[in-house]
Design a protein around this motif. Sequence first.
Motif: not given
Length: 433
Positions: A337-354
């Motif tokens: 995936l391109d960089g923007i897609s990586v960010v928007v795909l993962t932010t909602s899932v990754i930030l809680p654990m971060v």
Amino acid sequence: MGTLEVGLALMALLFVLLAGGVWVAISLTVVAYAGLALFSSAPAGLVLGSSLWGAVSSWSLAPLPLFVWMGEILFRSRLSEDMYAGLAPWLRRLPGRLLHVNVLGCGIFAAVSGSSAATAATIGRMSIPELRRRGYDERMIIGTLAGSGTLGLLIPPSIILIVYGVSAQLSIARLFMAGVLPGAVLVVLFMGYIVTWSLLHPGRNPPADPALPLGERLRASARLAPVIALIAGVIGSIYAGIATPTEAAAIGVAGALVLSAVTGGLTLASFRDGLMGATRTSCMIVFILAGAAFLTTAMGYTGIPRALAEWIAALGLSPVALIAALTVFFVVLGCFLDGISVVVLTTSVILPMVNAAGIDPLWFGIFLVVVVEMSQITPPVGFNLFVLQGLTGRNIFRIAGASLPFFLVLLSAVVILVVFPELATWLPQQMAR
């Protein structure tokens, strides 16, 4: 079906859609709708409407099309030629000589474009024929452009930092400041690798050109003044608190138009092409963000982010181990995936654990961008590799091989960022005082 099993099913659906060539934004929307309709009692249609409107009406998005337009204007100007002429006379005695122009030129252009692909294409179009003519090693020509072209993602005004800030609901101005020192460190690391390689392979660089008198070098450097003034106007106005990111973006567009007009690059055709290019790019990014916002809301209703965060917490990973695992995860995801897609795909899932691990989300944004930079030079979907393939006509795997040392340099930058998190947090702290 358990919550994590639901998450795996939705992820499988997403990859099937992406593999089938469905647009990223539409894939995100379909997966979100399926999650709401099948695994929650929320009204999917109402959530869809409110999520999409909330995403596209955010004031935080206002700088995005302006910065994209600024990059499009400068992409069609004589800026790269001026940078080359201004930097080259000062680098003739440094090991690696004109190879450093690629790094410094990309660093400067990144600070006024915000785009990785535009940075690599603009500097590469100018430097590749010149360096080939002078007899520089082709692998190093390609590698330096591939690696330093990624600086467009990190050095403000970075488009991907705006996307992350909107997704994570963080201050765009503070994110811009957080990217300044890590961007400078990357420039130093890239130049350090060129010096080291040149000392180890002294016969693979052409002989040094005759030294120019100081007066001629100073006259050549004067061509850098407009570029430096534009950078100071954009970044300095944000750091000094004089302008918001949106106002700074407007300053950047006005400055870019003036620069383009003064250098003779502004015509009706280039203005129209730049405006249309910025419109297409901005619409694509906002469309993806809208789909990602809907997916974020849907994930909240299904409980997947909370369950995933609890699962990660149950593993007992230390913050460093979590960062190591996420580095591998993002690099692999960036291969497809391109960089923007990586960010928007993962932010909602990754930030809680971060957040659960006690990691600063501001620092994490810079870490994420550096890792996404790594994915820009990894096949099969490394955008910078495609750009350089178009410029050189070489096989994509040969270009990837030339980029490998600079991938490792970026990896070392991740390690430095983990060991010295103040690189990303110090400037924003000063800004807040």
